[in-house]
Scaffold this active site. Structure first.
Site, PDB file in Angstrom:
ATOM      1  N   HIS A  55       0.512  -1.647   0.355  1.00 26.68           N
ATOM      2  CA  HIS A  55       0.033   0.107   0.155  1.00 26.68           C
ATOM      3  C   HIS A  55       0.979   0.950  -0.570  1.00 26.68           C
ATOM      4  CE1 HIS A  55       0.659  -0.832   4.391  1.00 26.68           C
ATOM      5  NE2 HIS A  55      -0.185   0.708   4.283  1.00 26.68           N
ATOM      6  N   HIS A  57       1.247   4.166   1.325  1.00 27.51           N
ATOM      7  CA  HIS A  57       1.913   4.724   3.290  1.00 27.51           C
ATOM      8  C   HIS A  57       3.408   4.625   2.873  1.00 27.51           C
ATOM      9  CE1 HIS A  57      -2.072   4.159   5.413  1.00 27.51           C
ATOM     10  NE2 HIS A  57      -1.580   4.817   4.518  1.00 27.51           N
ATOM     11  N   ASP A  59       5.506   5.009   5.126  1.00 30.08           N
ATOM     12  CA  ASP A  59       6.654   3.463   6.084  1.00 30.08           C
ATOM     13  C   ASP A  59       6.316   1.994   5.006  1.00 30.08           C
ATOM     14  OD1 ASP A  59       3.583   3.715   6.614  1.00 30.08           O
ATOM     15  OD2 ASP A  59       3.937   1.915   8.466  1.00 30.08           O
ATOM     16  N   HIS A  60       5.776   2.166   4.187  1.00 31.03           N
ATOM     17  CA  HIS A  60       6.006   0.501   3.147  1.00 31.03           C
ATOM     18  C   HIS A  60       6.433   1.217   1.822  1.00 31.03           C
ATOM     19  CE1 HIS A  60       3.300  -1.298   6.091  1.00 31.03           C
ATOM     20  NE2 HIS A  60       3.018   0.452   6.669  1.00 31.03           N
ATOM     21  N   HIS A 113      -7.733  -0.798   6.168  1.00 33.47           N
ATOM     22  CA  HIS A 113      -6.773   0.543   6.524  1.00 33.47           C
ATOM     23  C   HIS A 113      -6.311   1.164   5.408  1.00 33.47           C
ATOM     24  CE1 HIS A 113      -2.642   1.788   8.192  1.00 33.47           C
ATOM     25  NE2 HIS A 113      -2.400   1.636   6.799  1.00 33.47           N
ATOM     26  N   ASP A 132      -0.323  -3.728   6.476  1.00 34.91           N
ATOM     27  CA  ASP A 132      -1.495  -3.541   7.208  1.00 34.91           C
ATOM     28  C   ASP A 132      -2.533  -3.840   7.237  1.00 34.91           C
ATOM     29  OD1 ASP A 132       1.390  -2.296   8.389  1.00 34.91           O
ATOM     30  OD2 ASP A 132       0.499   0.016   7.841  1.00 34.91           O
ATOM     31  N   HIS A 170       4.574  -4.883  11.122  1.00 30.62           N
ATOM     32  CA  HIS A 170       4.787  -3.816  11.695  1.00 30.62           C
ATOM     33  C   HIS A 170       4.522  -4.738  12.822  1.00 30.62           C
ATOM     34  CE1 HIS A 170       3.870   0.382  10.726  1.00 30.62           C
ATOM     35  NE2 HIS A 170       3.193  -0.096   9.790  1.00 30.62           N
TER      36      HIS A 170
HETATM   37 FE    FE Z   1       2.636   1.230   8.386  1.00 29.98          FE
HETATM   38 ZN    ZN Z   2      -0.154   1.286   6.599  1.00 23.03          ZN
END
Ligand code: FE
Ligand code: ZN
Length: 241
Positions: A55, A57, A59-60, A113, A132, A170
């Site tokens: 996805h 985001h 942090d990915h 999400h 996520d 995570h």
């Molecule tokens: Fe994340």
């Molecule tokens: Zn995410």
């Protein structure tokens, strides 16, 4: 057969290094930080064929372009999110197949999400790369999707073989465990599992990948029978401590 190896990145994210044992073909899932991902690729032989994104985001996806440039890997991500993902070499959607060496993953659209969130499932190796959407003992926050979508996504995971390895985005398991025990205090399997998680984290050990069988026995979000139950759990978790 695909083997998945955890690559801890950022604060509490995992990228996953996938390697086809027959051919040596290698992929990285959600490479949001360059240095640890490069180190993992180098120690696995220095080859990278593909970058798989779950996805959009940061942090990915943050390391994607730098890693693509370094290895010349093909970047795979959701058609629905092509406008907000790094440049994609292959756009995929529900039912698409992604081949890594001698193994093929099935793409599942798993909104909840985020709207365009996808999951890669390698039946060969039993590897579920669910970003996520599903966490160990928890699930992602409903940032764009609704409880109905998340419930449907989780219900689909629940039908996979129990030995499936949950390779999520995570290391949230310990805090998820606290809420899970609070939400489902009579679940003996959960008590035992949560105690194990506490012990692992106290020793600075990872809790992932987890086995789907354990999630089915212990994860209240995966165990929620209907949308209303899931919605209630999710909003209580959002406000828990
Ligand atoms: Fe994340
Ligand atoms: Zn995410």
């Amino acid at each position: 057969m695909i083997k998945a190896t955890r690559v801890p990145i950022l604060q509490d994210n995992y990228a996953w290094l996938l390697r086809c044992e027959e051919t040596g073909a290698t992929a990285i899932v959600d490479p949001a930080e360059v240095d640890p991902v490069v180190a993992a690729i180098e120690s696995a032989g220095g080859r990278l064929d593909m970058i798989l994104l779950t996805h959009h985001h940061g942090d990915h996806i943050a390391g994607t372009d730098a890693i693509r440039e370094r290895y010349g890997a093909r970047v795979v991500g959701a058609t629905a999110d092509a406008h907000r993902l790094p440049k994609l070499d292959a756009q995929v959607s529900e039912g698409s197949e992604v081949t890594l060496g001698a193994s093929t993953a099935r793409v599942m659209e798993t909104p909840g999400h985020t709207r365009g969130h996808i999951t890669y499932y390698f039946p060969d190796g039993g590897i579920l790369l669910c970003g996520d959407t599903l966490f160990s003992l928890g699930c992602g926050r409903l940032l764009e999707g609704n409880a109905e979508e998340m419930h449907k996504s989780l219900s689909r995971f629940a039908t996979l073989p129990p030995e499936t390895l949950v390779c999520c985005g995570h290391e949230y398991t310990e805090s998820n465990a606290r809420f899970a025990v609070h939400a489902d205090p009579a679940n003996a399997a959960l008590q035992t599992y949560a105690a194990e998680v506490t012990k692992l984290r106290a020793a600075n050990q990872p809790t992932l990948p987890s086995r789907l069988a354990d999630e089915l026995a212990c994860n209240p979000f995966l165990r929620a029978n209907d949308v209303a139950t899931l919605a209630d759990l999710r909003s209580r978790k959002d406000n828990y401590r």
